[in-house]
Design a protein around this motif. Structure first.
Motif, PDB file in Angstrom:
ATOM      1  N   SER A   1     -54.774  49.300  71.689  1.00 28.58           N
ATOM      2  CA  SER A   1     -54.538  50.706  72.318  1.00 28.58           C
ATOM      3  C   SER A   1     -55.902  51.486  72.703  1.00 28.58           C
ATOM      4  O   SER A   1     -56.607  51.172  72.394  1.00 28.58           O
ATOM      5  CB  SER A   1     -53.886  51.793  71.355  1.00 28.58           C
ATOM      6  OG  SER A   1     -54.648  51.967  70.283  1.00 28.58           O
ATOM      7  N   GLY A   2     -55.504  52.333  73.828  1.00 25.66           N
ATOM      8  CA  GLY A   2     -56.540  52.690  74.432  1.00 25.66           C
ATOM      9  C   GLY A   2     -55.845  53.686  75.652  1.00 25.66           C
ATOM     10  O   GLY A   2     -54.850  53.682  76.337  1.00 25.66           O
ATOM     11  N   ASP A   3     -56.694  54.808  75.686  1.00 22.07           N
ATOM     12  CA  ASP A   3     -56.304  55.959  76.785  1.00 22.07           C
ATOM     13  C   ASP A   3     -54.825  56.114  76.556  1.00 22.07           C
ATOM     14  O   ASP A   3     -53.870  56.197  77.265  1.00 22.07           O
ATOM     15  CB  ASP A   3     -56.496  55.481  78.089  1.00 22.07           C
ATOM     16  CG  ASP A   3     -56.343  56.628  78.994  1.00 22.07           C
ATOM     17  OD1 ASP A   3     -56.487  57.935  78.669  1.00 22.07           O
ATOM     18  OD2 ASP A   3     -55.816  56.400  80.309  1.00 22.07           O
ATOM     19  N   PHE A   4     -54.537  56.536  75.199  1.00 22.90           N
ATOM     20  CA  PHE A   4     -53.138  56.813  74.599  1.00 22.90           C
ATOM     21  C   PHE A   4     -52.749  58.378  74.805  1.00 22.90           C
ATOM     22  O   PHE A   4     -53.619  58.873  74.381  1.00 22.90           O
ATOM     23  CB  PHE A   4     -53.110  56.172  73.176  1.00 22.90           C
ATOM     24  CG  PHE A   4     -51.612  55.925  72.521  1.00 22.90           C
ATOM     25  CD1 PHE A   4     -51.277  54.776  72.681  1.00 22.90           C
ATOM     26  CD2 PHE A   4     -50.845  57.119  71.996  1.00 22.90           C
ATOM     27  CE1 PHE A   4     -50.274  54.534  71.974  1.00 22.90           C
ATOM     28  CE2 PHE A   4     -49.765  56.784  71.703  1.00 22.90           C
ATOM     29  CZ  PHE A   4     -49.336  55.553  71.519  1.00 22.90           C
ATOM     30  N   ALA A   5     -51.718  58.431  75.053  1.00 19.90           N
ATOM     31  CA  ALA A   5     -51.168  59.765  75.324  1.00 19.90           C
ATOM     32  C   ALA A   5     -49.689  59.919  75.039  1.00 19.90           C
ATOM     33  O   ALA A   5     -48.745  59.060  75.624  1.00 19.90           O
ATOM     34  CB  ALA A   5     -51.188  60.185  76.758  1.00 19.90           C
ATOM     35  N   VAL A   6     -49.079  60.928  74.268  1.00 23.50           N
ATOM     36  CA  VAL A   6     -47.702  60.988  74.112  1.00 23.50           C
ATOM     37  C   VAL A   6     -47.310  62.053  74.963  1.00 23.50           C
ATOM     38  O   VAL A   6     -47.796  63.079  75.258  1.00 23.50           O
ATOM     39  CB  VAL A   6     -47.701  61.714  72.510  1.00 23.50           C
ATOM     40  CG1 VAL A   6     -45.978  62.080  72.203  1.00 23.50           C
ATOM     41  CG2 VAL A   6     -48.086  60.632  71.396  1.00 23.50           C
ATOM     42  N   GLU A   7     -46.274  61.636  75.550  1.00 25.49           N
ATOM     43  CA  GLU A   7     -45.790  62.545  76.741  1.00 25.49           C
ATOM     44  C   GLU A   7     -44.426  63.639  76.013  1.00 25.49           C
ATOM     45  O   GLU A   7     -44.440  64.640  76.487  1.00 25.49           O
ATOM     46  CB  GLU A   7     -45.181  61.931  77.767  1.00 25.49           C
ATOM     47  CG  GLU A   7     -46.285  60.985  78.434  1.00 25.49           C
ATOM     48  CD  GLU A   7     -45.835  60.038  79.506  1.00 25.49           C
ATOM     49  OE1 GLU A   7     -44.983  60.227  80.306  1.00 25.49           O
ATOM     50  OE2 GLU A   7     -46.758  59.357  80.100  1.00 25.49           O
TER      51      GLU A   7
ATOM     52  N   ALA B   1     -50.264  60.381  66.613  1.00 27.01           N
ATOM     53  CA  ALA B   1     -51.461  61.002  66.888  1.00 27.01           C
ATOM     54  C   ALA B   1     -52.661  60.121  66.384  1.00 27.01           C
ATOM     55  O   ALA B   1     -53.653  60.123  66.794  1.00 27.01           O
ATOM     56  CB  ALA B   1     -51.419  62.225  66.022  1.00 27.01           C
ATOM     57  N   GLN B   2     -52.256  59.219  65.525  1.00 20.13           N
ATOM     58  CA  GLN B   2     -53.372  58.301  65.081  1.00 20.13           C
ATOM     59  C   GLN B   2     -53.849  57.383  66.377  1.00 20.13           C
ATOM     60  O   GLN B   2     -54.856  57.175  66.443  1.00 20.13           O
ATOM     61  CB  GLN B   2     -52.817  57.338  64.320  1.00 20.13           C
ATOM     62  CG  GLN B   2     -52.321  57.670  62.742  1.00 20.13           C
ATOM     63  CD  GLN B   2     -51.937  56.595  61.982  1.00 20.13           C
ATOM     64  OE1 GLN B   2     -52.541  56.005  61.011  1.00 20.13           O
ATOM     65  NE2 GLN B   2     -50.327  56.198  62.221  1.00 20.13           N
ATOM     66  N   TYR B   3     -52.993  57.070  67.267  1.00 25.77           N
ATOM     67  CA  TYR B   3     -53.323  56.046  68.535  1.00 25.77           C
ATOM     68  C   TYR B   3     -53.756  57.116  69.389  1.00 25.77           C
ATOM     69  O   TYR B   3     -54.929  56.633  70.219  1.00 25.77           O
ATOM     70  CB  TYR B   3     -52.043  55.609  68.989  1.00 25.77           C
ATOM     71  CG  TYR B   3     -51.323  54.717  68.063  1.00 25.77           C
ATOM     72  CD1 TYR B   3     -51.671  53.288  67.850  1.00 25.77           C
ATOM     73  CD2 TYR B   3     -50.320  55.121  67.196  1.00 25.77           C
ATOM     74  CE1 TYR B   3     -51.141  52.623  67.022  1.00 25.77           C
ATOM     75  CE2 TYR B   3     -49.771  54.493  66.340  1.00 25.77           C
ATOM     76  CZ  TYR B   3     -50.122  53.210  66.071  1.00 25.77           C
ATOM     77  OH  TYR B   3     -49.375  52.287  65.204  1.00 25.77           O
TER      78      TYR B   3
ATOM     79  N   PRO C   1     -45.398  47.570  65.936  1.00 25.79           N
ATOM     80  CA  PRO C   1     -44.037  48.196  66.535  1.00 25.79           C
ATOM     81  C   PRO C   1     -44.071  49.637  66.909  1.00 25.79           C
ATOM     82  O   PRO C   1     -43.357  50.066  67.846  1.00 25.79           O
ATOM     83  CB  PRO C   1     -43.136  47.996  65.438  1.00 25.79           C
ATOM     84  CG  PRO C   1     -43.758  47.775  64.211  1.00 25.79           C
ATOM     85  CD  PRO C   1     -45.147  47.168  64.710  1.00 25.79           C
ATOM     86  N   ILE C   2     -45.311  50.418  66.386  1.00 26.85           N
ATOM     87  CA  ILE C   2     -45.101  51.692  66.701  1.00 26.85           C
ATOM     88  C   ILE C   2     -45.614  52.317  68.037  1.00 26.85           C
ATOM     89  O   ILE C   2     -45.034  52.843  68.784  1.00 26.85           O
ATOM     90  CB  ILE C   2     -46.034  52.714  65.413  1.00 26.85           C
ATOM     91  CG1 ILE C   2     -45.407  52.512  64.299  1.00 26.85           C
ATOM     92  CG2 ILE C   2     -45.957  54.053  65.709  1.00 26.85           C
ATOM     93  CD1 ILE C   2     -43.964  53.062  63.981  1.00 26.85           C
ATOM     94  N   CYS C   3     -46.938  51.549  68.427  1.00 21.73           N
ATOM     95  CA  CYS C   3     -47.480  51.447  69.715  1.00 21.73           C
ATOM     96  C   CYS C   3     -46.698  50.525  70.636  1.00 21.73           C
ATOM     97  O   CYS C   3     -47.198  50.586  71.949  1.00 21.73           O
ATOM     98  CB  CYS C   3     -48.902  51.653  69.513  1.00 21.73           C
ATOM     99  SG  CYS C   3     -49.461  50.152  69.263  1.00 21.73           S
TER     100      CYS C   3
ATOM    101  N   PHE D   1     -44.643  57.615  75.738  1.00 21.60           N
ATOM    102  CA  PHE D   1     -46.033  57.506  75.555  1.00 21.60           C
ATOM    103  C   PHE D   1     -46.541  56.691  76.636  1.00 21.60           C
ATOM    104  O   PHE D   1     -45.801  55.975  77.209  1.00 21.60           O
ATOM    105  CB  PHE D   1     -46.459  57.109  74.048  1.00 21.60           C
ATOM    106  CG  PHE D   1     -45.991  55.916  73.732  1.00 21.60           C
ATOM    107  CD1 PHE D   1     -46.789  54.712  73.834  1.00 21.60           C
ATOM    108  CD2 PHE D   1     -44.734  55.554  72.840  1.00 21.60           C
ATOM    109  CE1 PHE D   1     -46.272  53.450  73.378  1.00 21.60           C
ATOM    110  CE2 PHE D   1     -44.410  54.396  72.876  1.00 21.60           C
ATOM    111  CZ  PHE D   1     -45.033  53.301  72.934  1.00 21.60           C
ATOM    112  N   SER D   2     -47.725  56.846  76.735  1.00 24.78           N
ATOM    113  CA  SER D   2     -48.535  55.940  77.658  1.00 24.78           C
ATOM    114  C   SER D   2     -49.769  55.234  76.782  1.00 24.78           C
ATOM    115  O   SER D   2     -50.438  55.979  75.984  1.00 24.78           O
ATOM    116  CB  SER D   2     -49.043  56.660  78.951  1.00 24.78           C
ATOM    117  OG  SER D   2     -49.928  57.443  78.542  1.00 24.78           O
ATOM    118  N   ASN D   3     -49.858  53.858  77.209  1.00 26.81           N
ATOM    119  CA  ASN D   3     -50.884  53.125  76.542  1.00 26.81           C
ATOM    120  C   ASN D   3     -51.744  52.424  77.606  1.00 26.81           C
ATOM    121  O   ASN D   3     -50.912  51.512  78.293  1.00 26.81           O
ATOM    122  CB  ASN D   3     -50.459  52.579  75.278  1.00 26.81           C
ATOM    123  CG  ASN D   3     -51.432  51.756  74.680  1.00 26.81           C
ATOM    124  OD1 ASN D   3     -52.715  52.104  74.615  1.00 26.81           O
ATOM    125  ND2 ASN D   3     -51.393  50.775  74.065  1.00 26.81           N
ATOM    126  N   MET D   4     -52.836  52.743  77.743  1.00 31.71           N
ATOM    127  CA  MET D   4     -53.710  51.868  78.838  1.00 31.71           C
ATOM    128  C   MET D   4     -53.019  51.793  80.055  1.00 31.71           C
ATOM    129  O   MET D   4     -53.050  50.638  80.849  1.00 31.71           O
ATOM    130  CB  MET D   4     -53.757  50.251  78.371  1.00 31.71           C
ATOM    131  CG  MET D   4     -54.926  50.316  77.141  1.00 31.71           C
ATOM    132  SD  MET D   4     -55.450  48.804  76.699  1.00 31.71           S
ATOM    133  CE  MET D   4     -54.391  48.190  75.321  1.00 31.71           C
TER     134      MET D   4
END
Length: 182
Positions: free
Chosen positions: A115-121, A62-64, A108-110, A140-143
């Motif tokens: 990070s940007g446009d981060f979403a947990v699927e 959630a932080q990202y 290592p977590i992300c 998850f997706s990142n950028m």
């Protein structure tokens, strides 16, 4: 081969003991009665670490989603989200780098440096979890790039902590660090 295994085991044991020093940084204590209803950032992660594997992992990511971890990160080897063993390895990797770039030069977590446009699927606690250990698969997706990884968790005291990070096609984080510090 046996000698190398024994030496590696001894090195890991020594690092574990060094991570258990009295000046160890601990997560802030929180109580349900005193805790605010809307915790954010690391406070939310520390509170969720007491709830269970899934809430802990969801709070980590959630932080990202909310723009990335805020504030100054803990010193390498002193992060309360990692267990003693992983903290010892991270700290030794940093010390061995001697001011140069350490082996672990990303979050290592992300699995990223930015990070940007981060979403947990998805966040899924895998079968086999018990009261002290759990594996949690995260997509998850990142950028714009979809990533998958599994966080191996252990419970130290009342809190869940990251013990290892596994990503498809890569060696486990602990193996990467052990190779760098051995």
């Amino acid at each position: 081969m046996k000698v190398r295994l024994v030496l590696t085991s001894m090195a890991v044991s020594a690092l574990t003991l060094s991570a258990c020093s009295n000046d160890e940084v601990r997560a802030p204590e929180t109580s349900a009665a005193a805790a605010p209803t809307a915790l954010v950032g690391r406070d939310a992660v520390y509170a969720a670490a007491r709830e269970g594997p899934e809430p802990f992992v969801r709070a980590l990511y959630a932080q990202y989603v909310n723009g990335g971890p805020q504030g100054e990160p803990p010193a390498p080897g002193r992060d309360p989200i990692y267990d003693r063993m992983l903290n010892a390895m991270i700290g030794e990797d940093f010390r061995k780098a001697g001011g140069e770039v350490p082996t672990l030069n990303h979050d290592p977590i992300c699995a990223c440096q930015d990070s940007g446009d981060f979403a947990v699927e998805s966040v899924t606690v895998l079968p086999g979890a018990d009261a002290r250990k759990a594996d949690v698969a995260v997509v998850f997706s990142n950028m714009g790039e979809t990533k998958r990884q599994t966080l191996k968790l252990v419970k130290e005291g009342p809190m869940w902590k990251v013990n290892d990070v596994l990503a498809p096609g890569e060696k486990p984080l602990t193996e990467q660090l052990m190779a760098a510090i051995s």
